[in-house]
Design an enzyme around this catalytic site. Structure first.
Site, mmCIF file in Angstrom:
data_model
loop_
_atom_site.group_PDB
_atom_site.id
_atom_site.type_symbol
_atom_site.label_atom_id
_atom_site.label_comp_id
_atom_site.label_asym_id
_atom_site.label_seq_id
_atom_site.Cartn_x
_atom_site.Cartn_y
_atom_site.Cartn_z
ATOM 1 N N CYS A 259 49.234 151.051 142.195
ATOM 2 C CA CYS A 259 50.574 150.556 142.496
ATOM 3 C C CYS A 259 50.589 149.610 143.690
ATOM 4 O O CYS A 259 51.283 148.590 143.680
ATOM 5 C CB CYS A 259 51.520 151.726 142.745
ATOM 6 S SG CYS A 259 51.038 152.787 144.118
ATOM 7 N N HIS B 246 53.306 155.972 146.637
ATOM 8 C CA HIS B 246 53.505 154.877 145.689
ATOM 9 C C HIS B 246 54.031 153.643 146.410
ATOM 10 O O HIS B 246 54.820 153.760 147.355
ATOM 11 C CB HIS B 246 54.509 155.320 144.619
ATOM 12 C CG HIS B 246 54.642 154.385 143.450
ATOM 13 N ND1 HIS B 246 53.573 153.976 142.685
ATOM 14 C CD2 HIS B 246 55.730 153.780 142.899
ATOM 15 C CE1 HIS B 246 53.996 153.179 141.722
ATOM 16 N NE2 HIS B 246 55.303 153.042 141.842
ATOM 17 N N ASN C 78 59.302 148.079 140.003
ATOM 18 C CA ASN C 78 58.206 149.029 139.879
ATOM 19 C C ASN C 78 57.072 148.393 139.078
ATOM 20 O O ASN C 78 57.184 147.255 138.616
ATOM 21 C CB ASN C 78 58.706 150.314 139.204
ATOM 22 C CG ASN C 78 57.909 151.535 139.618
ATOM 23 O OD1 ASN C 78 56.763 151.439 140.039
ATOM 24 N ND2 ASN C 78 58.513 152.694 139.493
#
Length: 419
Positions: free
Chosen positions: A70, A340, A361
């Site tokens: 991520c 994250h 995201n």
């Protein structure tokens, strides 16, 4: 003296439960629906509509698939906005996450072997050695780690080094690369224990890195050295830069995006109040630049709906139990840490104050609103730990503070968590 649980206590607890009029109703609901579904507050969802007063134009949401990259996706997504705005490349344009992934794992392997040699005089039972052996390398990282990779190896478009089975699904590669590195650690520690020469140790380590390079090439593909960058812009004009290297591509197209960030290399953080960090983030967004940030994404969030809000669930009310902890307590007691990294691409300001934030995201378009999440301002206060801000937005006092010699944290400190 150790106090055991006795039958009288259990009978008392059951009697207390039986005396609660709502206990059976709650039991039926939780056993059938789960804790989160039962404790969800639907009024919170109505306040998280994906509408923002500042909303940057971004490309198609990327998908890190079954990997822990991520931090890498978020950083490259931040950088590609500059490319999209400057060169009018297509909305589905992406920089190669696999290229940076290859060099990240190669550099992490070398970093691990170097640390094995530095700690070879310590017993395996020492906390530092145990921490080192627990995870020789992994997918996670931080912004500065990616910047260091790009400054050394450059960067390429996704077309020059696309994803592979093992970049999309990293579990197998991580398992066997870590197995090899732990094996190599035993060899290096034995050489040091036997007083082997520096030349012998260096030769052995070089052979190990050669084997790591081979493993990574088989799993991720040979890293691009030269490629043709060709595309049609949004006006349908054709462009091509033939035979360029990853370093040339970086210098030509992305150098502005890596210069003058708050964090230096190696990883360095400037500790600011959340109110100050928000002001800096808003300034950056107002100037058309997105914001990389690290958070504990699993806390009070609904992945399917794409909502992160402290009022979304009420498990404390459901269980009639005090579950409150301060942000500092969560870090100190292992309840939370950065897990994250994502990208802030918008904010909703009401009377000049942020109420919710738009978040890009890297889990594909099937979650949230085509891959975008809504983060409440309260959630940011509680579960966001890092921002990457361009230095040009900092005050003079903040710039002076950034130049100070940092306090070095232990390797296992929660602020060293890799997203």
């Amino acid at each position: 003296m150790t106090a055991e649980i006795n039958l009288d206590q259990i009978n008392k607890y059951q009697k207390n439960l039986d005396n609660r009029k709502d206990s059976k109703v709650i039991e039926r609901a939780v056993t059938h629906q789960g804790i989160l579904e039962t404790s969800e507050d639907f009024t919170a969802e109505s306040k998280m509509a994906p509408v923002f007063s500042i909303d940057l134009t971004t490309g198609k949401v990327a998908d890190q698939k079954q990997s822990g990259r991520c931090w890498m996706f978020a950083a490259l997504n931040t950088m590609r906005i500059h490319l999209m705005n400057t060169y009018k490349v297509a909305d589905d344009f992406e920089l190669s996450q696999n290229y940076t992934n290859f060099w990240d794992k190669f550099e992490k392997s070398n970093y691990f072997l170097e640390n094995v040699l530095k700690t070879a005089d310590k017993p395996l039972s020492s906390r530092k050695v145990a921490w080192l052996m627990a995870t020789p390398q992994q997918d996670g990282g931080q912004w500065d780690m990616l910047c260091a990779l790009i400054e050394k190896y450059g960067i390429v478009p996704k077309s020059a080094m696309p994803e592979t089975f093992n970049s999309n699904r990293s579990a197998q590669l991580n398992k066997y690369l870590n197995l090899k590195l732990r094996h190599d650690a035993t060899v290096l520690r034995e050489l040091v224990a036997d007083n082997a020469s520096e030349a012998k140790i260096a030769e052995t380590k070089d052979t190990m890195l050669n084997e790591v390079y081979r493993m990574l090439t088989y799993a991720l593909g040979e890293p691009a050295t030269k490629f043709d960058f060709e595309y049609r812009d949004k006006d349908h004009n054709y462009h091509i830069d033939a035979g360029i290297t990853p370093q040339e591509f970086f210098k030509t197209y992305t150098i502005e995006m890596l210069g003058n960030v708050v964090n230096g290399r190696p990883v360095k953080h400037l500790n600011l109040e959340m109110s100050d960090l928000k002001k800096l983030a808003i300034k950056q967004l107002q100037n058309g630049e997105s914001v990389w940030f690290g958070s504990d994404v699993g806390q009070s969030s609904n992945t399917k709906k794409g909502i992160m809000d402290t009022n979304l669930y009420a498990p404390d009310e459901l269980f009639d139990s005090d579950l409150s902890m301060s942000k500092a307590e969560r870090l100190d007691y292992g309840e939370s840490l950065m897990t994250h990294a994502m990208v802030i691409t918008g904010v909703d300001l009401v009377n000049g104050q942020p109420t919710k934030w738009k978040v890009e995201n890297s889990w594909g378009e099937k979650v949230g609103t085509k891959g975008y999440f809504v983060m409440s301002d309260d959630w940011m206060n509680e579960f966001v730990y890092q921002f990457v801000i361009n230095k040009k937005y900092l005050t003079d006092a903040q710039l002076d503070a950034q130049k100070q010699e940092p306090t070095v944290l232990k390797p296992w400190d929660p602020m060293g968590a890799l997203a």
